[in-house]
Enzyme design. Structure first.
Site, PDB file in Angstrom:
ATOM      1  CE1 TYR A   1      41.557  -6.925  -4.237  1.00 16.66           C
ATOM      2  CE2 TYR A   1      43.313  -7.258  -5.745  1.00 16.66           C
ATOM      3  CZ  TYR A   1      42.126  -7.008  -5.722  1.00 16.66           C
ATOM      4  OH  TYR A   1      41.125  -6.920  -6.604  1.00 16.66           O
TER       5      TYR A   1
ATOM      6  CE  LYS B   1      39.895  -9.895  -5.898  1.00 13.79           C
ATOM      7  NZ  LYS B   1      38.393  -9.976  -6.073  1.00 13.79           N
TER       8      LYS B   1
END
Length: 239
Positions: free
Chosen positions: A145, A149
């Site tokens: 993740y 990002k």
């Protein structure tokens, strides 16, 4: 002036708050969702809900076609759709990693590329990518993740340099701990541990993230591009 706005992953949480803010401001708003049924609130707001899996380039093209037929070419794109597959590194499978990257990063590439064509012809446009403070700080158990990002920052700044001369801006919002259904499901101990690191000592409301997105899409931000706007209560300051 009413604009054609598309919010990916706009059926809940931050995406729904963003869709609501633009709709209440008088824009023509469409949202994408992947599965299930969109909430009744979207219909009440007059938003168009379109099914779309951002990991499928053909599905992205079809979704944009539906939006353009109903509202005209997309003038404001908010890329918010994302998933998590949290695992410690040694327990994270290759599929856990690549699925998150394909949705959160490559999925953004797909929708931005699709929107950019019409924006280039119109010589104007606003692109806002929803990242996360985790992409700046890192987080144990979220290597996939965080990587996705963090990648949005380099992607946005490259797009900003490519498209800026045509009046198109591309910026990033980096939320911190946001009060959503997902975070409300955490135990009191988990919440306390997370909020203890936030100088403002509370989580953000989704409407506060939406306000930042609206600003970056506004005429007032016409000279802001390639920026990363943290909305994290000070959690990530210095990064």
């Amino acid at each position: 002036m009413s604009r054609s706005v598309l919010v990916t992953g706009g059926n809940r949480g931050i995406g729904l708050a963003v869709a609501r803010a633009f709709a209440e401001a008088g824009d023509r708003v469409a949202v994408t969702y992947r599965t299930g049924e969109p909430p009744a609130e979207l219909k009440e707001l007059g938003c168009l809900a379109v099914t779309c899996d951002v990991t499928d380039a053909d599905a992205v093209e079809r979704a944009f076609g539906e939006v353009e037929e109903a509202h005209g070419p997309v003038e404001v794109l908010v890329a918010n759709a994302g998933i998590t597959r949290d695992r410690l590194l040694m327990r994270m499978s290759e599929e856990d990693f690549t699925d998150v990257l394909d949705t959160n990063l490559t999925g953004v590439f797909r929708v931005v590329r699709q929107a950019a064509g019409e924006m280039l012809m119109a010589r104007r446009g606003r692109i806002v990518l929803v990242s996360s403070v985790v992409g700046l700080l890192g987080s144990a158990g979220q290597a996939n993740y965080a990587a996705s990002k963090a990648g949005l920052v380099g992607f946005a700044r490259s797009v900003a340099r490519e498209l800026g001369a045509r009046g198109i801006t591309c910026n990033v919002v980096a939320p911190g701990f946001v009060e959503t259904d997902m975070t409300r499901a955490l135990s009191e101990e988990q919440r306390a541990a997370m909020l203890d690191r936030v100088p403002l000592a509370r989580g953000a409301h989704a409407d506060e993230i939406a306000a930042a997105v609206q600003y970056l899409a506004s005429e007032g931000a016409a000279y802001v591009t390639g920026a990363v706007l943290p909305v994290d209560g000070g959690l990530g300051m210095g990064h």
